[in-house]
Design a protein around this motif. Structure first.
Motif, PDB file in Angstrom:
ATOM      1  N   LEU A   8       0.693  -1.104  -0.019  1.00  0.00           N
ATOM      2  CA  LEU A   8       0.022   0.137   0.043  1.00  0.00           C
ATOM      3  C   LEU A   8       0.846   1.255  -0.031  1.00  0.00           C
ATOM      4  O   LEU A   8       0.662   2.308  -0.779  1.00  0.00           O
ATOM      5  CB  LEU A   8      -1.073   0.050   1.282  1.00  0.00           C
ATOM      6  CG  LEU A   8      -1.899   1.034   1.282  1.00  0.00           C
ATOM      7  CD1 LEU A   8      -2.899   0.901   0.016  1.00  0.00           C
ATOM      8  CD2 LEU A   8      -2.884   1.091   2.660  1.00  0.00           C
ATOM      9  N   PHE A   9       1.794   1.242   0.707  1.00  0.00           N
ATOM     10  CA  PHE A   9       2.878   2.327   0.684  1.00  0.00           C
ATOM     11  C   PHE A   9       3.570   2.686  -0.570  1.00  0.00           C
ATOM     12  O   PHE A   9       3.682   3.694  -1.042  1.00  0.00           O
ATOM     13  CB  PHE A   9       3.812   2.327   1.977  1.00  0.00           C
ATOM     14  CG  PHE A   9       4.860   3.076   2.172  1.00  0.00           C
ATOM     15  CD1 PHE A   9       4.589   4.542   2.654  1.00  0.00           C
ATOM     16  CD2 PHE A   9       5.972   3.136   1.403  1.00  0.00           C
ATOM     17  CE1 PHE A   9       5.450   5.324   2.578  1.00  0.00           C
ATOM     18  CE2 PHE A   9       7.100   4.117   1.656  1.00  0.00           C
ATOM     19  CZ  PHE A   9       6.778   5.471   2.139  1.00  0.00           C
ATOM     20  N   SER A  10       3.877   1.572  -1.072  1.00  0.00           N
ATOM     21  CA  SER A  10       4.444   1.634  -2.295  1.00  0.00           C
ATOM     22  C   SER A  10       3.650   2.251  -3.533  1.00  0.00           C
ATOM     23  O   SER A  10       3.947   3.092  -4.302  1.00  0.00           O
ATOM     24  CB  SER A  10       5.172   0.353  -2.909  1.00  0.00           C
ATOM     25  OG  SER A  10       6.141  -0.023  -1.835  1.00  0.00           O
ATOM     26  N   LEU A  11       2.397   1.725  -3.526  1.00  0.00           N
ATOM     27  CA  LEU A  11       1.351   2.162  -4.615  1.00  0.00           C
ATOM     28  C   LEU A  11       1.138   3.584  -4.373  1.00  0.00           C
ATOM     29  O   LEU A  11       1.092   4.468  -5.359  1.00  0.00           O
ATOM     30  CB  LEU A  11       0.162   1.143  -4.275  1.00  0.00           C
ATOM     31  CG  LEU A  11      -0.926   1.510  -5.200  1.00  0.00           C
ATOM     32  CD1 LEU A  11      -0.444   1.390  -6.572  1.00  0.00           C
ATOM     33  CD2 LEU A  11      -2.297   0.848  -5.048  1.00  0.00           C
ATOM     34  N   SER A  12       0.912   4.206  -3.104  1.00  0.00           N
ATOM     35  CA  SER A  12       0.670   5.416  -2.719  1.00  0.00           C
ATOM     36  C   SER A  12       1.764   6.557  -3.176  1.00  0.00           C
ATOM     37  O   SER A  12       1.539   7.481  -3.609  1.00  0.00           O
ATOM     38  CB  SER A  12       0.331   5.811  -1.519  1.00  0.00           C
ATOM     39  OG  SER A  12       1.351   5.480  -0.559  1.00  0.00           O
ATOM     40  N   CYS A  13       2.959   5.955  -3.126  1.00  0.00           N
ATOM     41  CA  CYS A  13       4.153   6.739  -3.710  1.00  0.00           C
ATOM     42  C   CYS A  13       4.364   6.934  -5.121  1.00  0.00           C
ATOM     43  O   CYS A  13       4.525   7.984  -5.738  1.00  0.00           O
ATOM     44  CB  CYS A  13       5.676   6.158  -3.083  1.00  0.00           C
ATOM     45  SG  CYS A  13       5.935   6.115  -1.531  1.00  0.00           S
ATOM     46  N   LEU A  14       3.925   5.735  -5.744  1.00  0.00           N
ATOM     47  CA  LEU A  14       3.769   5.736  -7.196  1.00  0.00           C
ATOM     48  C   LEU A  14       2.678   6.789  -7.501  1.00  0.00           C
ATOM     49  O   LEU A  14       2.834   7.360  -8.636  1.00  0.00           O
ATOM     50  CB  LEU A  14       3.528   4.147  -7.731  1.00  0.00           C
ATOM     51  CG  LEU A  14       3.354   4.241  -9.364  1.00  0.00           C
ATOM     52  CD1 LEU A  14       4.695   4.596  -9.942  1.00  0.00           C
ATOM     53  CD2 LEU A  14       2.910   2.730  -9.666  1.00  0.00           C
ATOM     54  N   ILE A  15       1.597   6.850  -6.946  1.00  0.00           N
ATOM     55  CA  ILE A  15       0.593   7.568  -7.296  1.00  0.00           C
ATOM     56  C   ILE A  15       0.794   9.126  -7.120  1.00  0.00           C
ATOM     57  O   ILE A  15       0.567   9.893  -8.172  1.00  0.00           O
ATOM     58  CB  ILE A  15      -0.885   7.274  -6.665  1.00  0.00           C
ATOM     59  CG1 ILE A  15      -1.371   5.893  -7.040  1.00  0.00           C
ATOM     60  CG2 ILE A  15      -1.739   8.294  -6.761  1.00  0.00           C
ATOM     61  CD1 ILE A  15      -2.485   5.614  -5.990  1.00  0.00           C
ATOM     62  N   VAL A  16       1.544   9.456  -6.140  1.00  0.00           N
ATOM     63  CA  VAL A  16       1.922  10.693  -5.764  1.00  0.00           C
ATOM     64  C   VAL A  16       3.059  11.046  -6.867  1.00  0.00           C
ATOM     65  O   VAL A  16       3.107  12.355  -7.488  1.00  0.00           O
ATOM     66  CB  VAL A  16       2.582  11.084  -4.368  1.00  0.00           C
ATOM     67  CG1 VAL A  16       3.277  12.415  -4.103  1.00  0.00           C
ATOM     68  CG2 VAL A  16       1.483  10.650  -3.549  1.00  0.00           C
ATOM     69  N   ALA A  17       4.066  10.376  -7.287  1.00  0.00           N
ATOM     70  CA  ALA A  17       4.916  10.594  -8.223  1.00  0.00           C
ATOM     71  C   ALA A  17       4.261  10.726  -9.627  1.00  0.00           C
ATOM     72  O   ALA A  17       4.846  11.604 -10.592  1.00  0.00           O
ATOM     73  CB  ALA A  17       6.053   9.638  -8.177  1.00  0.00           C
ATOM     74  N   ALA A  18       3.423  10.124  -9.972  1.00  0.00           N
ATOM     75  CA  ALA A  18       2.676  10.166 -11.264  1.00  0.00           C
ATOM     76  C   ALA A  18       1.522  11.488 -11.411  1.00  0.00           C
ATOM     77  O   ALA A  18       1.318  11.663 -12.378  1.00  0.00           O
ATOM     78  CB  ALA A  18       1.993   8.916 -11.693  1.00  0.00           C
ATOM     79  N   THR A  19       1.348  11.939 -10.156  1.00  0.00           N
ATOM     80  CA  THR A  19       0.148  12.920 -10.353  1.00  0.00           C
ATOM     81  C   THR A  19       0.812  14.420 -11.041  1.00  0.00           C
ATOM     82  O   THR A  19       1.955  14.761 -10.645  1.00  0.00           O
ATOM     83  CB  THR A  19      -0.118  13.642  -8.703  1.00  0.00           C
ATOM     84  OG1 THR A  19      -0.437  12.456  -8.117  1.00  0.00           O
ATOM     85  CG2 THR A  19      -1.161  14.656  -8.902  1.00  0.00           C
ATOM     86  N   PRO A  20       0.274  14.885 -12.077  1.00  0.00           N
ATOM     87  CA  PRO A  20       0.758  15.985 -12.866  1.00  0.00           C
ATOM     88  C   PRO A  20       0.746  17.361 -12.091  1.00  0.00           C
ATOM     89  O   PRO A  20      -0.008  17.548 -11.191  1.00  0.00           O
ATOM     90  CB  PRO A  20       0.054  16.031 -14.141  1.00  0.00           C
ATOM     91  CG  PRO A  20      -1.482  15.433 -13.635  1.00  0.00           C
ATOM     92  CD  PRO A  20      -0.966  14.465 -12.419  1.00  0.00           C
ATOM     93  N   LEU A  21       1.779  18.158 -12.376  1.00  0.00           N
ATOM     94  CA  LEU A  21       1.831  19.592 -11.770  1.00  0.00           C
ATOM     95  C   LEU A  21       0.898  20.422 -12.693  1.00  0.00           C
ATOM     96  O   LEU A  21       0.982  20.433 -13.847  1.00  0.00           O
ATOM     97  CB  LEU A  21       3.261  20.076 -12.145  1.00  0.00           C
ATOM     98  CG  LEU A  21       3.310  21.367 -11.658  1.00  0.00           C
ATOM     99  CD1 LEU A  21       3.246  21.556 -10.231  1.00  0.00           C
ATOM    100  CD2 LEU A  21       4.736  21.892 -12.125  1.00  0.00           C
ATOM    101  N   ILE A  22      -0.197  21.061 -12.052  1.00  0.00           N
ATOM    102  CA  ILE A  22      -1.055  21.993 -12.768  1.00  0.00           C
ATOM    103  C   ILE A  22      -0.847  23.331 -12.383  1.00  0.00           C
ATOM    104  O   ILE A  22      -0.690  23.756 -11.192  1.00  0.00           O
ATOM    105  CB  ILE A  22      -2.476  21.536 -12.125  1.00  0.00           C
ATOM    106  CG1 ILE A  22      -2.836  19.979 -12.712  1.00  0.00           C
ATOM    107  CG2 ILE A  22      -3.601  22.270 -12.875  1.00  0.00           C
ATOM    108  CD1 ILE A  22      -4.104  19.695 -11.952  1.00  0.00           C
ATOM    109  N   CYS A  23      -0.761  24.078 -13.364  1.00  0.00           N
ATOM    110  CA  CYS A  23      -0.497  25.728 -13.304  1.00  0.00           C
ATOM    111  C   CYS A  23      -1.520  26.487 -13.955  1.00  0.00           C
ATOM    112  O   CYS A  23      -2.337  26.059 -14.831  1.00  0.00           O
ATOM    113  CB  CYS A  23       0.886  26.003 -14.163  1.00  0.00           C
ATOM    114  SG  CYS A  23       2.262  24.938 -13.679  1.00  0.00           S
TER     115      CYS A  23
END
Length: 98
Positions: A8-23
């Motif tokens: 679960l921890f690894s999956l949450s880290c992957l989701i955070v890393a894949a979240t795009p930056l919105i400007c």
């Protein structure tokens, strides 16, 4: 540690890393704090951050410009009695606040 927690921890880290930056985008924001042209959002691509450019004359904000910018650099310079301030940031909608 137990395996379900690590998964679960690894999956949450992957989701955070894949979240795009919105400007925020605005190609012409005026003294009245209204975007006159190009208001919206952009999703930063590879090597892009949120950027704002503010132009001051006699320490009074004249206009600003906000976009996703590739290879952005924070800098400040004076030209023709105006001060240009570039700010780069890396959190969602951060260029609207800076």
């Amino acid at each position: 540690m137990n395996k379900p927690f690590l998964l679960l921890f690894s999956l949450s880290c992957l989701i955070v890393a894949a979240t795009p930056l919105i400007c925020v985008t605005c190609h012409l924001r005026t003294l009245t704090d209204h975007c006159r042209r190009g208001y919206g959002i952009c999703v930063a691509q590879e090597h892009e951050t949120c950027m704002s450019l503010k132009i001051y004359q006699h320490d009074v904000l004249q206009v600003s410009y906000m976009v996703c910018q590739k290879f952005c650099n924070n800098l400040k310079y004076d030209l023709n009695n105006r001060t240009y301030v570039h700010r780069c940031c890396q959190s969602n909608y951060c260029n609207f606040r800076t």
